[in-house]
Scaffold this active site. Structure first.
Site, PDB file in Angstrom:
ATOM      1  N   HIS A 142       8.202   0.566  -2.446  1.00  0.00           N
ATOM      2  CA  HIS A 142       7.349   1.592  -1.829  1.00  0.00           C
ATOM      3  C   HIS A 142       6.304   2.099  -2.829  1.00  0.00           C
ATOM      4  CE1 HIS A 142       6.712   5.210   0.837  1.00  0.00           C
ATOM      5  NE2 HIS A 142       6.361   5.733  -0.322  1.00  0.00           N
ATOM      6  N   GLU A 143       6.740   2.393  -4.047  1.00  0.00           N
ATOM      7  CA  GLU A 143       5.822   2.902  -5.079  1.00  0.00           C
ATOM      8  C   GLU A 143       4.769   1.860  -5.457  1.00  0.00           C
ATOM      9  OE1 GLU A 143       5.551   6.043  -6.110  1.00  0.00           O
ATOM     10  OE2 GLU A 143       6.978   6.223  -4.470  1.00  0.00           O
ATOM     11  N   HIS A 146       2.037   1.632  -2.930  1.00  0.00           N
ATOM     12  CA  HIS A 146       0.988   2.665  -3.078  1.00  0.00           C
ATOM     13  C   HIS A 146      -0.064   2.176  -4.092  1.00  0.00           C
ATOM     14  CE1 HIS A 146       2.349   6.025  -0.670  1.00  0.00           C
ATOM     15  NE2 HIS A 146       3.497   6.177  -1.312  1.00  0.00           N
ATOM     16  N   GLU A 200       1.918   6.799   3.615  1.00  0.00           N
ATOM     17  CA  GLU A 200       3.370   6.612   3.613  1.00  0.00           C
ATOM     18  C   GLU A 200       3.789   5.422   4.484  1.00  0.00           C
ATOM     19  OE1 GLU A 200       5.936   8.378   1.643  1.00  0.00           O
ATOM     20  OE2 GLU A 200       3.950   8.140   0.802  1.00  0.00           O
TER      21      GLU A 200
HETATM   22 ZN   LIG Z   1       5.106   7.282  -0.719  1.00  0.00          ZN
END
Ligand SMILES: [Zn+2]
Length: 275
Positions: A142-143, A146, A200
């Site tokens: 997830h990071e 981004h 997100e």
């Molecule tokens: Zn996030």
């Protein structure tokens, strides 16, 4: 034209002239597609990130909080080293990024990835969540997503819109200043500012694909967010304040982790065959 008006004109030109629309990543199996408006270059943002990251790691070192537990560091590095090669599915240039990860002794549930792959995992994330490798891959996937989508650069671009407006107004009154340095802005948006729901969702979807391709069970992302929310109590984890959850997150993660399941099975199959 008087001097103040020349400054205003220059500031407006610098802002509007520097705006470009980009596609930071390919869409992948999860189909993330959205054009992004950028007012600052990747080079500037990445240079700022490198500087801020180096300062923060030096600070952690000084406080004797950097990579204290060799086994923990090895575990985190192992997960990250399997995720990083998968990033080229979304953007080939990421293979050449200066990826780096450190474990910081802070008992806070948090992890982040700055632009160009500068990561940190806090011991609180590992200890308080009793995190499994699959879940760690979900957080870091997830990071990393981004960073691949350059969400910090996008947030800075939006901030600059406001700041340029302030700067123009400031110049009118003779106090023109474009504000803080890029390094501080990068650290601030990556570590402190809440990400938008759009960001997100993109990070969730790309994250499960990265994990699956690396041979980690993508369904662990669902367990991870549930654990994170349960931990809440009186004080919700820091991670949730910068990565706000939304009511459809779990349903979305279930859908997308199922979609990338064949990639996970293929990765596991080829790992077994290679042994
Ligand atoms: Zn996030």
């Amino acid at each position: 034209m008087n001097r103040k008006l020349i400054i205003v004109a220059a500031l407006s030109a610098a802002f509007t002239g520097g705006c470009e629309t980009v596609d930071t990543t390919k869409s992948g199996a999860v189909g993330v597609e959205r054009h992004q408006r950028m007012a600052v270059s990747s080079e500037e943002v990445n240079a700022g990130a490198q500087k801020a990251y180096a300062q923060m790691m030096a600070e952690a070192q000084k406080k004797n909080a950097l990579d204290r537990d060799a086994a923990q560091v090895a575990r985190v590095k192992n997960v990250v080293s399997r995720l990083v090669p998968q990033t080229t599915t979304f953007r080939p240039d990421a293979g050449k990024w200066p990826w780096e990860v450190h474990v910081i002794s802070i008992e806070e549930v948090n992890a982040w990835c700055m632009p160009a792959g500068k990561m940190a995992v806090y011991t609180g994330l590992i200890n308080k969540l009793q995190i499994t490798d699959d879940e760690l891959a979900a957080v870091m996937g997830h990071e990393i997503a981004h960073a691949l989508r350059e969400h910090s650069r996008e947030q800075i671009s939006q901030q600059m819109g406001t700041q340029a407006a302030i700067g123009i107004a400031g110049a009118l009154f003779g106090i023109g200043e474009l504000g803080q340095g890029v390094g501080n802005m990068v650290a601030d948006v990556t570590l402190n500012k809440p990400k938008s729901r759009t960001h997100e969702v993109e990070a969730d979807r790309i994250g499960v694909e990265l994990a699956a391709r690396a041979g980690y069970d993508p369904r662990a992302a669902v367990a991870l967010w549930e654990k994170m929310q349960k931990l809440g109590g009186g004080q919700p984890p820091q991670f949730l304040s910068t990565h706000p959850s939304h009511e459809s997150r779990i349903a979305d993660l279930k859908t997308y982790s199922e979609r990338v399941l064949p990639l996970y099975q293929a990765a596991k199959g080829s790992a077994a065959a290679g042994k």
